[in-house]
Design a protein around this motif. Sequence first.
Motif, PDB file in Angstrom:
ATOM      1  N   ALA A   1     -12.185   4.031  -2.225  1.00 31.44           N
ATOM      2  CA  ALA A   1     -12.095   2.679  -2.763  1.00 31.44           C
ATOM      3  C   ALA A   1     -12.008   1.690  -1.618  1.00 31.44           C
ATOM      4  N   GLY A   2     -12.586   0.494  -1.819  1.00 33.11           N
ATOM      5  CA  GLY A   2     -12.608  -0.507  -0.773  1.00 33.11           C
ATOM      6  C   GLY A   2     -11.295  -1.241  -0.673  1.00 33.11           C
ATOM      7  N   ILE A   3     -10.331  -0.632  -0.013  1.00 36.77           N
ATOM      8  CA  ILE A   3      -9.018  -1.251   0.172  1.00 36.77           C
ATOM      9  C   ILE A   3      -8.680  -1.230   1.647  1.00 36.77           C
ATOM     10  N   THR A   4      -8.346  -2.393   2.186  1.00 38.69           N
ATOM     11  CA  THR A   4      -7.898  -2.467   3.566  1.00 38.69           C
ATOM     12  C   THR A   4      -6.531  -3.110   3.607  1.00 38.69           C
ATOM     13  N   GLN A   5      -5.744  -2.712   4.608  1.00 37.43           N
ATOM     14  CA  GLN A   5      -4.426  -3.298   4.812  1.00 37.43           C
ATOM     15  C   GLN A   5      -4.327  -3.784   6.254  1.00 37.43           C
TER      16      GLN A   5
ATOM     17  N   PHE B   1       2.371   0.855   1.350  1.00 35.27           N
ATOM     18  CA  PHE B   1       1.043   1.128   0.803  1.00 35.27           C
ATOM     19  C   PHE B   1       0.701   0.120  -0.281  1.00 35.27           C
ATOM     20  N   CYS B   2      -0.523  -0.323  -0.238  1.00 35.78           N
ATOM     21  CA  CYS B   2      -1.091  -1.118  -1.306  1.00 35.78           C
ATOM     22  C   CYS B   2      -1.912  -0.189  -2.197  1.00 35.78           C
ATOM     23  N   ALA B   3      -1.953  -0.475  -3.484  1.00 35.22           N
ATOM     24  CA  ALA B   3      -2.781   0.297  -4.401  1.00 35.22           C
ATOM     25  C   ALA B   3      -3.436  -0.650  -5.396  1.00 35.22           C
TER      26      ALA B   3
ATOM     27  N   THR C   1       0.567   0.529   6.058  1.00 35.73           N
ATOM     28  CA  THR C   1       1.041  -0.257   7.203  1.00 35.73           C
ATOM     29  C   THR C   1       2.391   0.301   7.612  1.00 35.73           C
ATOM     30  N   ARG C   2       2.489   0.682   8.871  1.00 34.28           N
ATOM     31  CA  ARG C   2       3.777   1.170   9.373  1.00 34.28           C
ATOM     32  C   ARG C   2       4.532   0.003   9.975  1.00 34.28           C
ATOM     33  N   LEU C   3       5.662  -0.343   9.382  1.00 32.62           N
ATOM     34  CA  LEU C   3       6.472  -1.478   9.835  1.00 32.62           C
ATOM     35  C   LEU C   3       7.780  -0.978  10.413  1.00 32.62           C
ATOM     36  N   THR C   4       8.078  -1.438  11.614  1.00 32.48           N
ATOM     37  CA  THR C   4       9.356  -1.124  12.265  1.00 32.48           C
ATOM     38  C   THR C   4      10.102  -2.415  12.512  1.00 32.48           C
ATOM     39  N   VAL C   5      11.332  -2.474  12.012  1.00 30.42           N
ATOM     40  CA  VAL C   5      12.175  -3.656  12.206  1.00 30.42           C
ATOM     41  C   VAL C   5      13.317  -3.261  13.146  1.00 30.42           C
ATOM     42  N   LEU C   6      13.340  -3.870  14.310  1.00 26.80           N
ATOM     43  CA  LEU C   6      14.345  -3.513  15.323  1.00 26.80           C
ATOM     44  C   LEU C   6      15.605  -4.369  15.206  1.00 26.80           C
TER      45      LEU C   6
ATOM     46  N   THR D   1       4.491 -10.848   7.009  1.00 28.99           N
ATOM     47  CA  THR D   1       3.565 -10.811   5.873  1.00 28.99           C
ATOM     48  C   THR D   1       2.551  -9.707   6.080  1.00 28.99           C
ATOM     49  N   LEU D   2       2.442  -8.872   5.062  1.00 31.80           N
ATOM     50  CA  LEU D   2       1.447  -7.808   5.054  1.00 31.80           C
ATOM     51  C   LEU D   2       0.356  -8.178   4.052  1.00 31.80           C
ATOM     52  N   ARG D   3      -0.873  -7.828   4.408  1.00 34.54           N
ATOM     53  CA  ARG D   3      -2.001  -8.211   3.560  1.00 34.54           C
ATOM     54  C   ARG D   3      -2.717  -6.985   3.031  1.00 34.54           C
TER      55      ARG D   3
END
Lengths: 113, 116
Positions: B2-6, B90-92, B111-116, B20-22
């Motif tokens: 499926a055409g999904i990008t993050q 993950f977006c779905a 998207t791998r998000l790290t909050v320090l 912000t994640l897209r």
Amino acid sequence: GENVEQHPSTLSVQEGDSAVIKCTYSDSASNYFPWYKQELGKGPQLIIDIRSNVGEKKDQRIAVTLNKTAKHFSLHITETQPEDSAVYFCAASGGGGSYIPTFGRGTSLIVHP
Amino acid sequence: DAGITQSPRHKVTETGTPVTLRCHQTENHRYMYWYRQDPGHGLRLIHYSYGVKDTDKGEVSDGYSVSRSKTEDFLLTLESATSSQTSVYFCAISEPGGIRLTDTQYFGPGTRLTVL
């Protein structure tokens, strides 16, 4: 709301063996049961699904069975191969007219060569 | 696929900063979802959208907001990131009642998000 339990959390098999992952659900109105495979570093991908009006579905080496009375469904993988190693998720949806699936917590399948 | 990008695919940020994640889709599906995935918890729904400007909360929505101004884009915002929001997101997408009459979800790459 729906509750989905998935077992086992980890499954280790030898190449060529069969693997079975089981899920139970709580909402008898749920009518759609997909299975997803997630490889390392990737998003989950649908591998097989079943609706409540069908008891079993097969696609080559994988099959899913559904027992509506007992409210459980299972994923069967035969002749496992190392590339089957991944995390597998079950899900259930459709109860109360909801399209939002409830996922199990996942099973890490390890296939040893 | 499926055409999904993050985007972004990876991000490291500091506590207290906005993020912000897209999620972008080319399938014209009505429903879009944001999940977080943490060890031992599987996939947990944060928010979802059932159309442009139509959104609703999932089971772990505290600290997150979403917006959908176009069919193809679904944004997830952490107003003030905390270390507990370190996760893989993950977006779905799905199109309930479509040709296959299923609720099948198709997932993005994460998207791998790290909050320090």
